[in-house]
Design an enzyme around this catalytic site. Sequence first.
Site, PDB file in Angstrom:
ATOM      1  CG  ASP A  45      50.800 -34.677 -88.169  1.00  0.00           C
ATOM      2  OD1 ASP A  45      49.586 -34.488 -88.176  1.00  0.00           O
ATOM      3  OD2 ASP A  45      51.587 -34.691 -89.264  1.00  0.00           O
ATOM      4  CG  ASP A  46      50.091 -38.867 -87.012  1.00  0.00           C
ATOM      5  OD1 ASP A  46      49.041 -38.995 -86.898  1.00  0.00           O
ATOM      6  OD2 ASP A  46      50.321 -37.893 -88.294  1.00  0.00           O
TER       7      ASP A  46
ATOM      8  N   PRO B  60      35.654 -40.277 -87.768  1.00  0.00           N
ATOM      9  CG  PRO B  60      33.936 -39.163 -87.853  1.00  0.00           C
ATOM     10  CD  PRO B  60      35.458 -39.086 -88.001  1.00  0.00           C
ATOM     11  NE  ARG B  61      38.989 -46.029 -87.890  1.00  0.00           N
ATOM     12  CZ  ARG B  61      39.332 -46.838 -86.911  1.00  0.00           C
ATOM     13  NH1 ARG B  61      39.227 -48.298 -87.433  1.00  0.00           N
ATOM     14  NH2 ARG B  61      40.087 -46.456 -86.018  1.00  0.00           N
TER      15      ARG B  61
ATOM     16  CG  HIS C 113      42.433 -46.618 -89.201  1.00  0.00           C
ATOM     17  ND1 HIS C 113      42.525 -46.026 -90.241  1.00  0.00           N
ATOM     18  CD2 HIS C 113      42.547 -45.749 -88.285  1.00  0.00           C
ATOM     19  CE1 HIS C 113      42.541 -44.836 -90.114  1.00  0.00           C
ATOM     20  NE2 HIS C 113      42.685 -44.690 -88.615  1.00  0.00           N
TER      21      HIS C 113
ATOM     22  CG  HIS D 229      46.034 -36.854 -87.108  1.00  0.00           C
ATOM     23  ND1 HIS D 229      44.911 -36.491 -87.979  1.00  0.00           N
ATOM     24  CD2 HIS D 229      47.048 -36.124 -87.667  1.00  0.00           C
ATOM     25  CE1 HIS D 229      45.390 -35.339 -88.923  1.00  0.00           C
ATOM     26  NE2 HIS D 229      46.400 -35.098 -88.702  1.00  0.00           N
TER      27      HIS D 229
ATOM     28  CD  GLU E  11      50.565 -33.462 -94.918  1.00  0.00           C
ATOM     29  OE1 GLU E  11      49.344 -33.731 -95.367  1.00  0.00           O
ATOM     30  OE2 GLU E  11      51.126 -34.383 -94.011  1.00  0.00           O
TER      31      GLU E  11
ATOM     32  CG  HIS F 173      47.961 -30.830 -86.495  1.00  0.00           C
ATOM     33  ND1 HIS F 173      47.956 -30.099 -87.637  1.00  0.00           N
ATOM     34  CD2 HIS F 173      48.014 -32.435 -86.857  1.00  0.00           C
ATOM     35  CE1 HIS F 173      47.783 -31.103 -88.761  1.00  0.00           C
ATOM     36  NE2 HIS F 173      47.829 -32.207 -88.164  1.00  0.00           N
TER      37      HIS F 173
END
Length: 348
Positions: A287-288, A102-103, A68, A20, A205, A18
């Site tokens: 996670d991150d 996807p961006r 981002h 991102h 969550e 997991h």
Amino acid sequence: MEKEADLFYRQLPKVELHAHLNGSVSFSTIQKLMDRKPHLNIQHNMTAIRNGQKRTLDECFQVFKVIHQLVDTEEDILMVSKDVIREFADDGVKYLELRSTPREEKNSGMTKRSYIHTIMEAIRQCKNEGLDIEVRFLVAVDRRNGVEVAMETVKLAEEFMLATDGLVVGLDLSGDPTVSHGRDLLPALQKAKNCGLKLSLHLSEVPSQGEESELLLNIPPDRIGHGTFLHPEVGGSQSLVDQVRKNNIPLELCLTSNVKGQTVASYSEHHFLYWYQMEHPSVICTDDKGVFCTDLSQEYHLAASAFSLTQEDMWGHSFKAIDCIFAPDSIKQHLRQRWLELRPALFQ
Ligand SMILES: CNc1ncnc2c1ncn2[C@@H]1O[C@H](COP(=O)(O)O)[C@@H](O)[C@H]1O
Ligand SMILES: [Zn+2]
């Protein structure tokens, strides 16, 4: 003693399921991105939550928006993906499932297709460079973006699953859990499942998602992200727990993420213990790792300390995590073999 333990958890072979992509960008990679884009005027304290700091989950989602901005070209995606894979490999991760939304970026000409294509390229380059890590990819659906985008994302995921010889293994549902209802996304998720994509869904969550979780558990998903509020003691229900147990759905548990995002009050109160004591399959994940300033060996160490687990226990946890990967049995067998080969050096 602590140093010795640190080394043990670093050397322990691990599986990360997991992660991102844009949440996993390290301090040094963020620095390279800031150097590429000084005009954005972004500082490190806008892209990471340091130790001792906490944010609301809502504030965590603001952090992703900043990252981002920094990662908006194919060149950035290639660098970020390769750096993240290298860092996991350095941390003793032998099998990694990365996920990313996807961006498209009009300014740089990046499309959703070229976004995924670039990550595939990064995975191939890392393999060719001989990094000791197997990498697979989950295409992520951000729940904020609604039904149409979800459906389009499933189509893209299917296309890449068929074209990449098994690099794309599944679909993730993530994004701000307080936005939109999973009910609307059900047809897209079901379509993904039917075409052979494995499903990992962020479930419960935050509190009061019980109804949504019940609906999504009926699919059923192949793994659950977080599942923080599934059990009755925290406002979930026995029927949710029964659904998870009946289908034997593994949970991906991310301790620091939940503590820093304040959905769990402290490490020792983390629901890891609830599922561990029930001997239900779970996998410790990051996670991150960039945003939450951690890595997988640290998460293993933190869990061991919080629940008084031995290094032998944590070895067992890591070995059983192999059962939960989305890659086929041949890869699982290969990983189990590697684990057993590496074991003697860990317990001398
Ligand atoms: C903290 N708990 C979390 N809960 C839900 N979704 C999360 C998340 N952490 C990350 N994401 C999801 O991953 C994206 C960033 O990586 P990518 O741009 O996809 O690589 C976030 O925008 C969010 O959609
Ligand atoms: Zn997540």
